[in-house]
Design a protein around this motif. Sequence first.
Motif, short mmCIF file in Angstrom:
data_model
loop_
_atom_site.label_atom_id
_atom_site.label_comp_id
_atom_site.label_asym_id
_atom_site.label_seq_id
_atom_site.Cartn_x
_atom_site.Cartn_y
_atom_site.Cartn_z
N PRO A 144 0.77 -1.25 0.00
CA PRO A 144 0.00 0.00 0.00
C PRO A 144 0.80 1.29 0.00
O PRO A 144 0.35 2.27 -0.55
CB PRO A 144 -0.86 -0.10 1.25
N HIS A 145 1.97 1.33 0.60
CA HIS A 145 2.71 2.59 0.67
C HIS A 145 3.90 2.54 -0.29
O HIS A 145 5.06 2.58 0.13
CB HIS A 145 3.16 2.89 2.10
N THR A 146 3.61 2.47 -1.57
CA THR A 146 4.66 2.43 -2.58
C THR A 146 4.27 3.31 -3.76
O THR A 146 3.11 3.68 -3.94
CB THR A 146 4.92 1.00 -3.10
N VAL A 147 5.28 3.64 -4.55
CA VAL A 147 5.06 4.32 -5.81
C VAL A 147 5.85 3.55 -6.86
O VAL A 147 6.99 3.16 -6.61
CB VAL A 147 5.46 5.82 -5.76
N LEU A 148 5.21 3.29 -7.99
CA LEU A 148 5.83 2.53 -9.07
C LEU A 148 6.13 3.50 -10.22
O LEU A 148 5.26 4.26 -10.64
CB LEU A 148 4.85 1.45 -9.54
N LEU A 149 7.36 3.50 -10.68
CA LEU A 149 7.81 4.41 -11.73
C LEU A 149 8.22 3.59 -12.95
O LEU A 149 8.99 2.64 -12.82
CB LEU A 149 9.00 5.23 -11.26
N LEU A 150 7.72 3.95 -14.14
CA LEU A 150 8.08 3.26 -15.37
C LEU A 150 8.71 4.24 -16.34
O LEU A 150 8.16 5.32 -16.59
CB LEU A 150 6.85 2.65 -16.03
N ALA A 151 9.85 3.84 -16.90
CA ALA A 151 10.54 4.62 -17.93
C ALA A 151 10.76 3.70 -19.13
O ALA A 151 11.49 2.72 -19.02
CB ALA A 151 11.87 5.15 -17.42
N PRO A 152 10.11 3.98 -20.26
CA PRO A 152 10.23 3.10 -21.42
C PRO A 152 11.69 2.88 -21.82
O PRO A 152 12.48 3.81 -21.93
CB PRO A 152 9.48 3.86 -22.52
N GLY A 153 12.04 1.61 -22.01
CA GLY A 153 13.39 1.26 -22.42
C GLY A 153 14.42 1.33 -21.31
O GLY A 153 15.58 1.00 -21.52
N ARG A 154 14.05 1.78 -20.14
CA ARG A 154 15.00 1.93 -19.02
C ARG A 154 14.68 1.02 -17.86
O ARG A 154 15.56 0.48 -17.22
CB ARG A 154 15.04 3.38 -18.53
N GLY A 155 13.39 0.90 -17.51
CA GLY A 155 13.06 0.01 -16.42
C GLY A 155 11.91 0.47 -15.56
O GLY A 155 11.19 1.42 -15.87
N ARG A 156 11.77 -0.28 -14.49
CA ARG A 156 10.72 -0.05 -13.49
C ARG A 156 11.40 0.07 -12.14
O ARG A 156 12.33 -0.69 -11.82
CB ARG A 156 9.77 -1.24 -13.48
N TRP A 157 10.90 0.99 -11.33
CA TRP A 157 11.42 1.18 -9.98
C TRP A 157 10.25 1.29 -9.02
O TRP A 157 9.26 1.95 -9.31
CB TRP A 157 12.28 2.43 -9.91
N ASP A 158 10.38 0.63 -7.90
CA ASP A 158 9.38 0.68 -6.84
C ASP A 158 10.00 1.33 -5.62
O ASP A 158 11.05 0.87 -5.14
CB ASP A 158 8.90 -0.73 -6.49
N LEU A 159 9.36 2.37 -5.14
CA LEU A 159 9.86 3.08 -3.96
C LEU A 159 8.87 2.95 -2.82
O LEU A 159 7.65 3.10 -3.01
CB LEU A 159 10.06 4.57 -4.28
N LEU A 160 9.38 2.70 -1.63
CA LEU A 160 8.58 2.76 -0.42
C LEU A 160 8.23 4.23 -0.20
O LEU A 160 9.09 5.10 -0.37
CB LEU A 160 9.40 2.25 0.77
N VAL A 161 6.99 4.51 0.16
CA VAL A 161 6.59 5.88 0.47
C VAL A 161 6.40 5.99 1.97
O VAL A 161 5.56 5.30 2.56
CB VAL A 161 5.30 6.28 -0.27
N VAL A 162 7.20 6.83 2.58
CA VAL A 162 7.06 7.11 4.01
C VAL A 162 6.01 8.21 4.13
O VAL A 162 6.15 9.27 3.51
CB VAL A 162 8.41 7.57 4.61
N PRO A 163 4.91 7.96 4.85
CA PRO A 163 3.85 8.97 4.93
C PRO A 163 4.40 10.33 5.39
O PRO A 163 5.28 10.41 6.25
CB PRO A 163 2.88 8.38 5.96
N PRO A 164 3.89 11.41 4.80
CA PRO A 164 4.41 12.75 5.09
C PRO A 164 4.39 13.15 6.56
O PRO A 164 5.25 13.88 7.01
CB PRO A 164 3.47 13.67 4.29
N ASP A 165 3.41 12.66 7.31
CA ASP A 165 3.31 13.07 8.71
C ASP A 165 4.15 12.20 9.65
O ASP A 165 4.07 12.32 10.87
CB ASP A 165 1.86 13.12 9.17
N THR A 166 5.00 11.34 9.10
CA THR A 166 5.90 10.52 9.91
C THR A 166 6.98 11.41 10.52
O THR A 166 7.51 12.30 9.85
CB THR A 166 6.56 9.43 9.04
#
Length: 134
Positions: free
Chosen positions: A94-116
């Motif tokens: 649930p707390h992730t962001v998925l980034l796609l760049a054509p021809g380069r790859g996919r990256w998944d980042l953990l998202v730390v909630p802003p109020d942490t």
Amino acid sequence: MVLAPEPLYQPAHPVLRLSLAPRGTLPRAIDGAWWPRSYDVLAELPHLLAGLPHAWGDVSSVTVNGPMWSDAPGRMLVANQVVQVHRNPTAPLPHTVLLLAPGRGRWDLLVVPPDTTEQAAAPLMAAASEGPAA
């Protein structure tokens, strides 16, 4: 009337809170961590995309996961490029962001909630960006 002195320097954009894992040959479940300053996708994504390594290329699609985000706009213009933006409130991670760049790859980042708190966020950021175990 006494006026308070203005700060000498105010950055135009706050420092990006991003911690990336070293890029290796083995795939990782999480490629790093991002600690945005708000729950506003429109305000936060341009800062994230601008701060990514150039080697990642141009990210054309972003999926923010979890119910914490404001509504995603469908697409937005970032640095003269259209980026597709999707919101998945019921993703398995649930707390992730998925980034796609054509021809380069996919990256998944953990998202730390802003109020942490900084004390709670620091170990999360460090753990998400650790290199492979020796």
